[in-house]
Design a protein around this motif. Structure first.
Motif, PDB file in Angstrom:
ATOM      1  N   ASN A  62       0.842  -1.177   0.000  1.00 13.68           N
ATOM      2  CA  ASN A  62       0.000   0.000   0.000  1.00 13.68           C
ATOM      3  C   ASN A  62       0.888   1.242   0.000  1.00 13.68           C
ATOM      4  OD1 ASN A  62      -2.524  -1.283   0.046  1.00 13.68           O
ATOM      5  ND2 ASN A  62      -2.379  -1.595   2.259  1.00 13.68           N
ATOM      6  N   LEU A  63       0.606   2.165  -0.906  1.00 13.20           N
ATOM      7  CA  LEU A  63       1.486   3.308  -1.076  1.00 13.20           C
ATOM      8  C   LEU A  63       1.653   4.100   0.212  1.00 13.20           C
ATOM      9  CD1 LEU A  63       3.161   4.914  -3.126  1.00 13.20           C
ATOM     10  CD2 LEU A  63       1.110   6.243  -3.642  1.00 13.20           C
ATOM     11  N   ASP A  64       0.560   4.288   0.965  1.00 10.91           N
ATOM     12  CA  ASP A  64       0.654   5.102   2.172  1.00 10.91           C
ATOM     13  C   ASP A  64       1.358   4.386   3.315  1.00 10.91           C
ATOM     14  OD1 ASP A  64      -1.299   3.276   2.720  1.00 10.91           O
ATOM     15  OD2 ASP A  64      -2.830   4.727   3.309  1.00 10.91           O
ATOM     16  N   GLU A  65       1.653   3.092   3.148  1.00  7.13           N
ATOM     17  CA  GLU A  65       2.380   2.356   4.175  1.00  7.13           C
ATOM     18  C   GLU A  65       3.882   2.320   3.917  1.00  7.13           C
ATOM     19  OE1 GLU A  65       0.601  -1.485   4.361  1.00  7.13           O
ATOM     20  OE2 GLU A  65      -1.297  -0.756   5.200  1.00  7.13           O
ATOM     21  N   ILE A  66       4.297   2.792   2.753  1.00  6.56           N
ATOM     22  CA  ILE A  66       5.724   2.838   2.428  1.00  6.56           C
ATOM     23  C   ILE A  66       6.343   4.049   3.123  1.00  6.56           C
ATOM     24  CG2 ILE A  66       7.409   3.055   0.571  1.00  6.56           C
ATOM     25  CD1 ILE A  66       5.370   1.763  -1.290  1.00  6.56           C
ATOM     26  N   PRO A  67       7.445   3.894   3.842  1.00  2.00           N
ATOM     27  CA  PRO A  67       8.063   5.031   4.530  1.00  2.00           C
ATOM     28  C   PRO A  67       8.347   6.190   3.582  1.00  2.00           C
ATOM     29  CG  PRO A  67       9.085   2.973   5.222  1.00  2.00           C
ATOM     30  CD  PRO A  67       8.177   2.629   4.088  1.00  2.00           C
ATOM     31  N   VAL A  68       8.171   7.401   4.078  1.00  2.00           N
ATOM     32  CA  VAL A  68       8.361   8.600   3.258  1.00  2.00           C
ATOM     33  C   VAL A  68       9.759   8.625   2.651  1.00  2.00           C
ATOM     34  CG1 VAL A  68       8.484  11.110   3.303  1.00  2.00           C
ATOM     35  CG2 VAL A  68       6.660   9.940   4.536  1.00  2.00           C
ATOM     36  N   ALA A  69      10.769   8.218   3.408  1.00  2.00           N
ATOM     37  CA  ALA A  69      12.144   8.227   2.910  1.00  2.00           C
ATOM     38  C   ALA A  69      12.298   7.325   1.693  1.00  2.00           C
ATOM     39  CB  ALA A  69      13.103   7.801   4.010  1.00  2.00           C
ATOM     40  N   VAL A  70      11.596   6.188   1.706  1.00  2.00           N
ATOM     41  CA  VAL A  70      11.660   5.267   0.568  1.00  2.00           C
ATOM     42  C   VAL A  70      10.887   5.834  -0.621  1.00  2.00           C
ATOM     43  CG1 VAL A  70      11.062   2.955  -0.240  1.00  2.00           C
ATOM     44  CG2 VAL A  70      11.935   3.280   2.086  1.00  2.00           C
ATOM     45  N   ARG A  71       9.678   6.333  -0.371  1.00  2.00           N
ATOM     46  CA  ARG A  71       8.869   6.900  -1.454  1.00  2.00           C
ATOM     47  C   ARG A  71       9.584   8.064  -2.135  1.00  2.00           C
ATOM     48  NH1 ARG A  71       4.041   7.236   1.973  1.00  2.00           N
ATOM     49  NH2 ARG A  71       4.276   9.496   1.805  1.00  2.00           N
ATOM     50  N   SER A  72      10.188   8.924  -1.348  1.00  2.00           N
ATOM     51  CA  SER A  72      10.811  10.113  -1.928  1.00  2.00           C
ATOM     52  C   SER A  72      12.023   9.779  -2.781  1.00  2.00           C
ATOM     53  CB  SER A  72      11.207  11.090  -0.817  1.00  2.00           C
ATOM     54  OG  SER A  72      12.151  10.506   0.061  1.00  2.00           O
ATOM     55  N   ALA A  73      12.648   8.631  -2.520  1.00  2.00           N
ATOM     56  CA  ALA A  73      13.795   8.211  -3.327  1.00  2.00           C
ATOM     57  C   ALA A  73      13.377   7.413  -4.559  1.00  2.00           C
ATOM     58  CB  ALA A  73      14.753   7.382  -2.478  1.00  2.00           C
ATOM     59  N   ARG A  74      12.155   6.896  -4.563  1.00  2.00           N
ATOM     60  CA  ARG A  74      11.744   5.985  -5.634  1.00  2.00           C
ATOM     61  C   ARG A  74      10.654   6.552  -6.542  1.00  2.00           C
ATOM     62  NH1 ARG A  74      12.784   0.790  -3.397  1.00  2.00           N
ATOM     63  NH2 ARG A  74      11.986  -0.223  -5.267  1.00  2.00           N
TER      64      ARG A  74
END
Length: 258
Positions: A64-76
């Motif tokens: 789930n997108l909202d369960e991915i840590p912000v640090a990971v989302r912002s890099a990917r």
């Protein structure tokens, strides 16, 4: 890599997007088409987690997108918004380097910035203030910032582009289209682009998603299946005709004035 199932988004009491479903694999480029007000930019906001869906399932790499840590989302996940507003006199290279902020290791930042500037015909403007640039130059700078974020991707990443060619002249449109094609071929990358230019819709994309003015999904599939004279004419309430090359192959569409 990206899976969207019955995605809905409401703003207040207004339904912006209704029951949008599609999937995207690594190496694929999705075109999102529809008239003004169809929710295309809103869809990118949901895919980047800037907005939260009212209902439905949105998964990136089976999470789930909202369960991915912000640090990971912002890099990917990298995003080019339609009209990013920055009034501070950053140098071109400084704004482009912001695309590397999510990464702990900054040793390659300057070399990556230079590579991207070269690829987008911006190196000569490297030390210019962004406030001194033309609309087309600034558009390429913001695109460069997004590209630096995924330029050295080693894990599946997502690039979201809102009308990336809108302010560019013909030569730079071709340059950007070719660059995006090369990036898709060499990186573990998928792309979603909001577009309005139907002449390019049959050439640059693996899949197409059509949204109506009411934010309802009208079609999703390969461009050859989705983009027809009948479907596009109904979508835009205009008489749209296919354009063919000398071999009889579809090359795009135009609006008929008769």
């Amino acid at each position: 890599m990206l899976s969207v199932d019955r995605l809905c988004w409401q703003l207040g009491k207004a339904d912006i997007l209704k029951d949008v479903s599609f999937s995207l694999n690594v190496g694929e480029h999705l075109a999102v088409l529809g008239p003004n007000g169809a929710g295309k930019s809103s869809l990118l906001g949901l895919l980047s987690a800037d907005e939260q869906p009212s209902s439905g399932d949105l998964r990136f790499l089976q999470q789930n997108l909202d369960e991915i840590p912000v640090a990971v989302r912002s890099a990917r996940i990298a995003v080019l918004s339609q009209q990013p507003l920055i009034r501070f006199p950053f140098k071109v290279w400084e704004l482009v380097a912001m695309g590397r902020f999510p990464f702990v290791d900054q040793t390659q930042t300057l070399s990556i910035v230079d590579e991207v500037l070269n690829q987008l015909d911006l190196f000569a403007l490297k030390h210019r203030s962004i406030l001194s640039l033309s609309g087309g130059e600034l558009q390429r700078v913001h695109l460069a910032r997004a590209l630096t974020q995924v330029w050295s991707a080693t894990e599946p990443s997502l690039l979201l582009l809102d009308e990336p060619l809108s302010s560019l002249d013909v030569a730079h449109q071709v340059l950007v289209r070719n660059l995006l094609t090369r990036m898709l071929a060499k990186l573990p990358l998928s792309m979603v682009s909001v577009i309005h230019d139907l002449s390019q819709a049959t050439e640059d994309f693996d899949k197409a998603l059509m949204l109506s003015r009411e934010g309802v999904q009208k079609a999703f599939g390969s461009p050859s299946e989705v983009l027809t004279e009948t479907s596009l004419s109904a979508l835009y309430a205009s008489a749209i005709k296919a354009v063919f090359d000398g071999d009889g192959l579809p090359k795009g569409f135009r609006v008929s004035t008769r």
